[in-house]
Design a protein around this motif. Structure first.
Motif: not given
Length: 337
Positions: A274-280, A282-291, A309-317
């Motif tokens: 479901x997440x992959x369909x919502x935002x393609x 997200x999961x690649x960025x979680x594995x390689x967050x970088x900038x 980017x906004x959602x990743x910053x909310x939850x990455x930690x």
């Protein structure tokens, strides 16, 4: 595994006292605070500056004479629940969010707890959450080990909060009143229609934590025959890192976790898709967050890279602080290529 209070210099959990300036950085002794001063100074000063702005803006609001219909006297008493609708409150709300951002630069239990308390109070002041601060709260709860609260918060927003007839300005209506929702339940209600990306990825993380705990309990079963039953029961209690597993008597008394592991694995897979369909992105960025973790997008649309980017910053930690969770997603990603 969640954060726990400890010295910011040596990680000791004994005799802690907080920095008197920022109030979110603990130390076990004066010597360690002095030794850590150079590293901590910039974060500490940023929090002090941000807090001073909040206090100044708050005092302005409390001093309002109330002689204008758009600027009521003391909105902290007269306008709770719909702050953003009062134009004069917006500088205060922006300043308070800036304080949250400064606090979260400090990676301590005290900082995460303080940030969560600020956000929860901002939602009390403004139910409509025009600034979108609610996206941060579930991940903060997970970092604090408050998994049930994280799930209850998400369940309310994704069910009652989605009702078209809910009147956000009616302060007599129940608000965030979901308590002890079933964290093991099907995520079907999250996987159809429009839902919040930030909430889905936090439910995924929560369920991965449950799943990893159950696998650990299953693996621990091999030592059960070698120990007296009463000793194994005591050892078993300390295996799970999540409270929803540890405090669930039915789960903890079980001797076979295979079926529940299969159920949770299927649920995580469903949310992943479901997440992959919502935002393609997200999961690649979680594995390689970088900038992506430092990007500051000015605007975004659902499904965009900026949204990710906004959602990743909310939850990455929260993901980083949960051992095995990112590796779990990597394995899932590899199998779906």
């Amino acid at each position: 595994m969640s954060l726990s209070p400890c010295c910011s210099f040596c990680s000791s959990s004994k005799d802690l006292s907080r920095c008197g300036a920022c109030k979110v950085t603990p130390y076990c002794c004066r010597e360690h605070q002095v030794s850590d001063r150079e590293r901590h100074a910039s974060q500490c000063k940023a929090i002090k500056r941000a807090r001073a702005v909040v206090e100044r803006e708050e005092q302005k609001l409390r001093d309002q004479p109330g002689d204008h219909p758009f600027h009521p006297a003391n909105p902290f008493e007269t306008s709770v629940g719909y702050f953003w609708g009062i134009l004069s409150t917006r500088d205060y709300m922006r300043a308070r969010f800036a304080l949250v951002e400064a606090i979260l630069k400090v990676k301590t239990f005290d900082a995460v707890k303080a940030a969560a308390e600020h956000i929860r109070d901002m939602l009390r002041l403004c139910r409509t959450d025009n600034m979108g601060v609610r996206d941060l709260l579930p991940a903060l709860y997970l970092r604090l080990g408050r998994d049930q609260e994280a799930y209850d918060f998400i369940k309310w927003y994704e069910t009652k909060g989605k009702e078209s007839n809910y009147n956000w300005r009616d302060m007599d209506l129940p608000y965030l009143d979901v308590v002890n929702a079933d964290v093991f339940e099907s995520p079907n209600y999250l996987c159809g229609g429009y839902h919040e990306l930030a909430n889905l990825v936090c439910v995924a993380l929560l369920k991965i934590g449950l799943l990893l705990d159950l696998v650990a309990l299953l693996n621990a079963g091999c030592i059960a025959p070698k120990l007296p039953p009463e000793l194994f029961d005591r050892v078993k209690y300390f295996i799970p890192s999540t409270d929803p597993v540890r405090t669930n008597s039915k789960v903890m008394s079980s001797t076979d976790y295979t079926s529940l592991i299969e159920t949770l694995s299927s649920q995580v897979d469903q949310i992943y898709v479901t997440v992959a369909k919502m935002n393609k992105y997200f999961w690649p960025a979680l594995l390689n967050p970088g900038t992506h973790l430092t990007a500051r997008p000015n605007m975004y649309s659902p499904g965009s890279k900026e949204d990710m980017q906004l959602k990743l910053q909310c939850c990455y930690d929260a993901w980083k602080e949960t051992p095995g969770s990112i590796d779990f997603i990597k394995t899932m990603s590899d199998t779906k290529k």
